[in-house]
Design a protein around this motif. Structure first.
Motif, PDB file in Angstrom:
ATOM      1  N   ALA A 175       0.806  -1.223   0.000  1.00  0.00           N
ATOM      2  CA  ALA A 175       0.000   0.000   0.000  1.00  0.00           C
ATOM      3  C   ALA A 175       0.837   1.270   0.000  1.00  0.00           C
ATOM      4  CB  ALA A 175      -0.925  -0.004   1.220  1.00  0.00           C
ATOM      5  N   ALA A 176       2.137   1.162  -0.257  1.00  0.00           N
ATOM      6  CA  ALA A 176       3.006   2.339  -0.158  1.00  0.00           C
ATOM      7  C   ALA A 176       2.590   3.445  -1.107  1.00  0.00           C
ATOM      8  CB  ALA A 176       4.459   1.934  -0.443  1.00  0.00           C
ATOM      9  N   HIS A 177       2.046   3.074  -2.269  1.00  0.00           N
ATOM     10  CA  HIS A 177       1.675   4.086  -3.263  1.00  0.00           C
ATOM     11  C   HIS A 177       0.330   4.743  -2.967  1.00  0.00           C
ATOM     12  CE1 HIS A 177      -0.412   0.442  -4.419  1.00  0.00           C
ATOM     13  NE2 HIS A 177      -1.250   1.170  -5.123  1.00  0.00           N
ATOM     14  N   SER A 178      -0.430   4.175  -2.012  1.00  0.00           N
ATOM     15  CA  SER A 178      -1.773   4.697  -1.753  1.00  0.00           C
ATOM     16  C   SER A 178      -1.967   5.243  -0.344  1.00  0.00           C
ATOM     17  CB  SER A 178      -2.810   3.581  -1.989  1.00  0.00           C
ATOM     18  OG  SER A 178      -2.577   2.479  -1.127  1.00  0.00           O
ATOM     19  N   ILE A 179      -0.975   5.109   0.532  1.00  0.00           N
ATOM     20  CA  ILE A 179      -1.082   5.668   1.881  1.00  0.00           C
ATOM     21  C   ILE A 179      -1.026   7.192   1.790  1.00  0.00           C
ATOM     22  CG2 ILE A 179       0.053   5.831   4.130  1.00  0.00           C
ATOM     23  CD1 ILE A 179       1.000   2.976   3.787  1.00  0.00           C
ATOM     24  N   GLU A 180      -2.021   7.849   2.367  1.00  0.00           N
ATOM     25  CA  GLU A 180      -2.159   9.299   2.192  1.00  0.00           C
ATOM     26  C   GLU A 180      -1.259  10.105   3.115  1.00  0.00           C
ATOM     27  OE1 GLU A 180      -3.792  10.781  -0.129  1.00  0.00           O
ATOM     28  OE2 GLU A 180      -4.678   8.966  -0.979  1.00  0.00           O
ATOM     29  N   TYR A 181      -0.997   9.587   4.322  1.00  0.00           N
ATOM     30  CA  TYR A 181      -0.260  10.366   5.309  1.00  0.00           C
ATOM     31  C   TYR A 181       0.927   9.561   5.838  1.00  0.00           C
ATOM     32  CZ  TYR A 181      -4.768  12.711   5.159  1.00  0.00           C
ATOM     33  OH  TYR A 181      -5.921  13.336   4.732  1.00  0.00           O
ATOM     34  N   PRO A 182       2.063  10.224   6.054  1.00  0.00           N
ATOM     35  CA  PRO A 182       3.250   9.475   6.500  1.00  0.00           C
ATOM     36  C   PRO A 182       3.099   8.850   7.872  1.00  0.00           C
ATOM     37  CG  PRO A 182       3.641  11.859   6.560  1.00  0.00           C
ATOM     38  CD  PRO A 182       2.358  11.651   5.840  1.00  0.00           C
ATOM     39  N   TRP A 183       2.236   9.424   8.745  1.00  0.00           N
ATOM     40  CA  TRP A 183       2.098   8.853  10.089  1.00  0.00           C
ATOM     41  C   TRP A 183       1.483   7.457  10.039  1.00  0.00           C
ATOM     42  CZ3 TRP A 183      -2.876   7.694  11.591  1.00  0.00           C
ATOM     43  CH2 TRP A 183      -3.911   8.374  10.961  1.00  0.00           C
ATOM     44  N   ILE A 184       0.688   7.179   8.995  1.00  0.00           N
ATOM     45  CA  ILE A 184       0.141   5.826   8.839  1.00  0.00           C
ATOM     46  C   ILE A 184       1.263   4.838   8.537  1.00  0.00           C
ATOM     47  CG2 ILE A 184      -1.415   4.377   7.489  1.00  0.00           C
ATOM     48  CD1 ILE A 184      -3.147   6.827   7.001  1.00  0.00           C
ATOM     49  N   ALA A 185       2.148   5.225   7.630  1.00  0.00           N
ATOM     50  CA  ALA A 185       3.297   4.370   7.309  1.00  0.00           C
ATOM     51  C   ALA A 185       4.195   4.176   8.527  1.00  0.00           C
ATOM     52  CB  ALA A 185       4.096   4.981   6.152  1.00  0.00           C
ATOM     53  N   MET A 186       4.318   5.224   9.345  1.00  0.00           N
ATOM     54  CA  MET A 186       5.153   5.123  10.544  1.00  0.00           C
ATOM     55  C   MET A 186       4.562   4.145  11.555  1.00  0.00           C
ATOM     56  SD  MET A 186       6.010   9.202  10.788  1.00  0.00           S
ATOM     57  CE  MET A 186       7.187   9.162  12.132  1.00  0.00           C
ATOM     58  N   ILE A 187       3.239   4.168  11.707  1.00  0.00           N
ATOM     59  CA  ILE A 187       2.585   3.209  12.607  1.00  0.00           C
ATOM     60  C   ILE A 187       2.800   1.785  12.112  1.00  0.00           C
ATOM     61  CG2 ILE A 187       0.339   2.395  13.426  1.00  0.00           C
ATOM     62  CD1 ILE A 187      -0.574   5.300  13.546  1.00  0.00           C
ATOM     63  N   LEU A 188       2.675   1.597  10.809  1.00  0.00           N
ATOM     64  CA  LEU A 188       2.893   0.260  10.243  1.00  0.00           C
ATOM     65  C   LEU A 188       4.332  -0.191  10.454  1.00  0.00           C
ATOM     66  CD1 LEU A 188       0.884   0.473   6.892  1.00  0.00           C
ATOM     67  CD2 LEU A 188       0.264  -0.738   8.985  1.00  0.00           C
ATOM     68  N   GLY A 189       5.283   0.725  10.327  1.00  0.00           N
ATOM     69  CA  GLY A 189       6.677   0.381  10.574  1.00  0.00           C
ATOM     70  C   GLY A 189       6.912  -0.029  12.011  1.00  0.00           C
ATOM     71  N   LEU A 190       6.286   0.670  12.953  1.00  0.00           N
ATOM     72  CA  LEU A 190       6.424   0.316  14.367  1.00  0.00           C
ATOM     73  C   LEU A 190       5.831  -1.066  14.648  1.00  0.00           C
ATOM     74  CD1 LEU A 190       5.898   2.677  17.355  1.00  0.00           C
ATOM     75  CD2 LEU A 190       4.827   0.432  17.383  1.00  0.00           C
ATOM     76  N   LEU A 191       4.610  -1.317  14.150  1.00  0.00           N
ATOM     77  CA  LEU A 191       3.962  -2.608  14.373  1.00  0.00           C
ATOM     78  C   LEU A 191       4.752  -3.742  13.729  1.00  0.00           C
ATOM     79  CD1 LEU A 191       0.214  -1.647  13.796  1.00  0.00           C
ATOM     80  CD2 LEU A 191       1.369  -2.067  15.976  1.00  0.00           C
ATOM     81  N   ALA A 192       5.317  -3.472  12.555  1.00  0.00           N
ATOM     82  CA  ALA A 192       6.087  -4.507  11.858  1.00  0.00           C
ATOM     83  C   ALA A 192       7.316  -4.908  12.649  1.00  0.00           C
ATOM     84  CB  ALA A 192       6.497  -3.999  10.474  1.00  0.00           C
ATOM     85  N   SER A 193       8.015  -3.928  13.220  1.00  0.00           N
ATOM     86  CA  SER A 193       9.198  -4.235  14.012  1.00  0.00           C
ATOM     87  C   SER A 193       8.832  -5.009  15.274  1.00  0.00           C
ATOM     88  CB  SER A 193       9.922  -2.934  14.381  1.00  0.00           C
ATOM     89  OG  SER A 193      11.202  -3.191  14.912  1.00  0.00           O
ATOM     90  N   VAL A 194       7.718  -4.638  15.901  1.00  0.00           N
ATOM     91  CA  VAL A 194       7.271  -5.341  17.103  1.00  0.00           C
ATOM     92  C   VAL A 194       6.930  -6.786  16.791  1.00  0.00           C
ATOM     93  CG1 VAL A 194       5.428  -5.479  18.820  1.00  0.00           C
ATOM     94  CG2 VAL A 194       6.450  -3.270  18.276  1.00  0.00           C
ATOM     95  N   ILE A 195       6.175  -7.014  15.714  1.00  0.00           N
ATOM     96  CA  ILE A 195       5.754  -8.376  15.388  1.00  0.00           C
ATOM     97  C   ILE A 195       6.935  -9.224  14.946  1.00  0.00           C
ATOM     98  CG2 ILE A 195       5.221  -8.053  12.933  1.00  0.00           C
ATOM     99  CD1 ILE A 195       2.738  -9.724  13.309  1.00  0.00           C
ATOM    100  N   THR A 196       7.951  -8.600  14.393  1.00  0.00           N
ATOM    101  CA  THR A 196       9.128  -9.351  13.977  1.00  0.00           C
ATOM    102  C   THR A 196       9.931  -9.843  15.174  1.00  0.00           C
ATOM    103  OG1 THR A 196       9.310  -8.129  11.889  1.00  0.00           O
ATOM    104  CG2 THR A 196      11.296  -9.218  12.691  1.00  0.00           C
ATOM    105  N   ILE A 197      10.227  -8.951  16.108  1.00  0.00           N
ATOM    106  CA  ILE A 197      11.056  -9.339  17.253  1.00  0.00           C
ATOM    107  C   ILE A 197      10.299 -10.269  18.195  1.00  0.00           C
ATOM    108  CG2 ILE A 197      12.184  -8.454  19.336  1.00  0.00           C
ATOM    109  CD1 ILE A 197      13.120  -6.079  17.731  1.00  0.00           C
ATOM    110  N   LEU A 198       9.053  -9.950  18.507  1.00  0.00           N
ATOM    111  CA  LEU A 198       8.284 -10.832  19.371  1.00  0.00           C
ATOM    112  C   LEU A 198       7.972 -12.155  18.676  1.00  0.00           C
ATOM    113  CD1 LEU A 198       5.781  -8.331  21.058  1.00  0.00           C
ATOM    114  CD2 LEU A 198       8.041  -9.099  21.834  1.00  0.00           C
ATOM    115  N   GLY A 199       7.731 -12.092  17.369  1.00  0.00           N
ATOM    116  CA  GLY A 199       7.483 -13.317  16.620  1.00  0.00           C
ATOM    117  C   GLY A 199       8.691 -14.222  16.563  1.00  0.00           C
ATOM    118  N   SER A 200       9.890 -13.638  16.570  1.00  0.00           N
ATOM    119  CA  SER A 200      11.097 -14.468  16.537  1.00  0.00           C
ATOM    120  C   SER A 200      11.205 -15.325  17.795  1.00  0.00           C
ATOM    121  CB  SER A 200      12.341 -13.582  16.387  1.00  0.00           C
ATOM    122  OG  SER A 200      12.543 -12.771  17.538  1.00  0.00           O
ATOM    123  N   TYR A 201      10.803 -14.778  18.933  1.00  0.00           N
ATOM    124  CA  TYR A 201      10.818 -15.558  20.173  1.00  0.00           C
ATOM    125  C   TYR A 201       9.821 -16.712  20.107  1.00  0.00           C
ATOM    126  CZ  TYR A 201      13.763 -12.225  22.706  1.00  0.00           C
ATOM    127  OH  TYR A 201      14.811 -11.446  23.128  1.00  0.00           O
TER     128      TYR A 201
END
Length: 407
Positions: free
Chosen positions: A275-301
């Protein structure tokens, strides 16, 4: 080892020669017009993707202390073979389905993007396959990936630039399914480990991937490439910052752990790819980046301690929580964004949700089923599966004395 080496020497060169001969003949028939010299994609954009696939993933996979030469060398081999194979499959689809021909630079760019799936899958079986198995896996996976994207395009009407972004999902789950058919190494194996030097080279690959990921997400975008670059950068930035924060919070001694940085700094780029080409505001992308990092590290455990041992899957590079889980999160995020954007038109919302969820489920299902079958085929006696005692060793393939001098 000598008999196995002779078998390796007698098989690999002839397989490569056979494939190249087939590729040259098919290129003669399929690419004999002047469309290869027209271009709708700039060369710098293609160059960014090429750097990312060859340099980025090549160094990203060098974390094993005795498998650095094979990681980078075999990565280059399967990419140059796979790009040719991918272009041929695309050319055959154009010929058989009477689709509109694309210019040459766009063809090779799409082929390089599709090779990301193969390189991700390679990370799951890293150190456990011989070159013959890797080459065959590359050819099979490229064919199946194009079939999956074709089904998404024709039957589910998913745009081509969106279906190509399924490379992360497809590569992760195809690789996991293939890996499930190989024997697990001993948990006490010293070769299945890294050194400060190998971790440093792997981090260099991460930096290449991080820098070029905005180009990867935007190179095939149709609507607004600049918006895709903008959103991808901020998602990557937040996922990197979150990775450092969570690394300190989740380690017993309160220090940064390199494996967390390896896994999570790219998660934001993977998640916003759809959805990178259709996200209207950068704060939405930033929230997705935060959630992605959380799910990656916690998911690794969770995956390393619970799911992988239960399913008897050895994921060498952790592609499941590095690319698979962020890809799933990205798919869910795209559906949520579609619902928010079209909530006033309920019939259209239902249709869009059904189409996109169907495309993700289809991609994962095809990857798992075909990956499992491919793993069974690769473990046939014909392909001389590597014994577990010889996993993660350069010395079996490369004429280097580095192991004897403590490299």
């Amino acid at each position: 080892m000598s008999s196995n080496y002779r078998n390796f020497r007698n098989n690999v060169p002839w397989l490569i020669l056979f494939l190249e001969a087939v590729f040259i003949v098919l290129f003669y028939f399929l690419f004999s017009d002047d469309s290869a010299y027209r271009s709708s994609i700039s060369y710098p954009a293609f160059q960014d993707v090429s750097h990312m696939v060859i340099f980025g993933f090549g160094f990203f996979l060098t974390f094993l202390k005795r498998y650095g030469f094979s990681s980078t060398g075999f990565n280059l081999l399967i990419i140059v073979l796979g790009v040719q194979c991918s272009m041929l499959i695309e050319g055959l689809l154009v010929f058989l389905l009477q689709r509109q021909k694309e210019d040459g630079l766009k063809r090779i760019t799409k082929a390089a993007v599709s090779m990301t799936a193969v390189v991700i899958s390679t990370g799951a079986v890293l150190g456990k396959t011989n070159p013959v198995q890797l080459i065959l896996m590359t050819v099979v996976e490229i064919i199946v990936f194009h079939m999956s994207t074709w089904i998404n395009n024709i039957f589910l009407q998913v745009p081509d630039n969106i279906s190509m972004m399924h490379v992360h999902l497809f590569g992760a789950y195809f690789g996991l399914a293939v890996s499930s058919r190989f024997f697990e190494p001993s948990p006490r194996s010293e070769k299945n480990a890294s050194t400060p030097k190998s971790d440093l080279f792997s981090m260099l690959g991460i930096l290449f991937l991080w820098v070029f990921w905005p180009s990867f997400n935007s190179v095939l975008a149709v609507d607004d490439k600049r918006k895709a670059i903008y959103n991808t950068y901020f998602a990557l930035a937040v996922s990197a910052v979150t990775a450092f924060m969570l690394s300190v919070l989740t380690t017993k001694n309160g220090k940064f752990r390199m494996t967390h940085i390896h896994s999570a700094v790219l998660a934001g780029g993977v998640t916003v790819g759809y959805a990178a080409h259709s996200i209207e505001y950068p704060w939405i992308a930033m929230i997705l980046g935060l959630l992605a990092s959380v799910i990656t590290i916690l998911g690794s455990y969770c995956l390393q301690r619970c799911l992988n041992p239960a399913l008897k899957i050895h994921d060498t590079s952790g592609v499941h929580f590095t690319f698979g889980l962020p890809g799933v999160l990205g798919g869910l995020a795209q559906v949520v964004l579609l619902v928010i954007k079209n909530w006033t038109n309920l019939p259209r919302v239902g249709y869009l949700v059904m189409i996109h969820i169907g495309a993700f489920c289809l991609t994962i299902s095809v990857a798992l089923i075909t990956g499992f079958i491919t793993g069974l085929i690769l473990n046939c006696k014909l392909f001389k599966t590597i014994p577990v005692s010889k996993y993660f060793e350069d010395q079996f393939y490369w004429e280097f004395p580095h192991l004897a001098v403590g490299f």
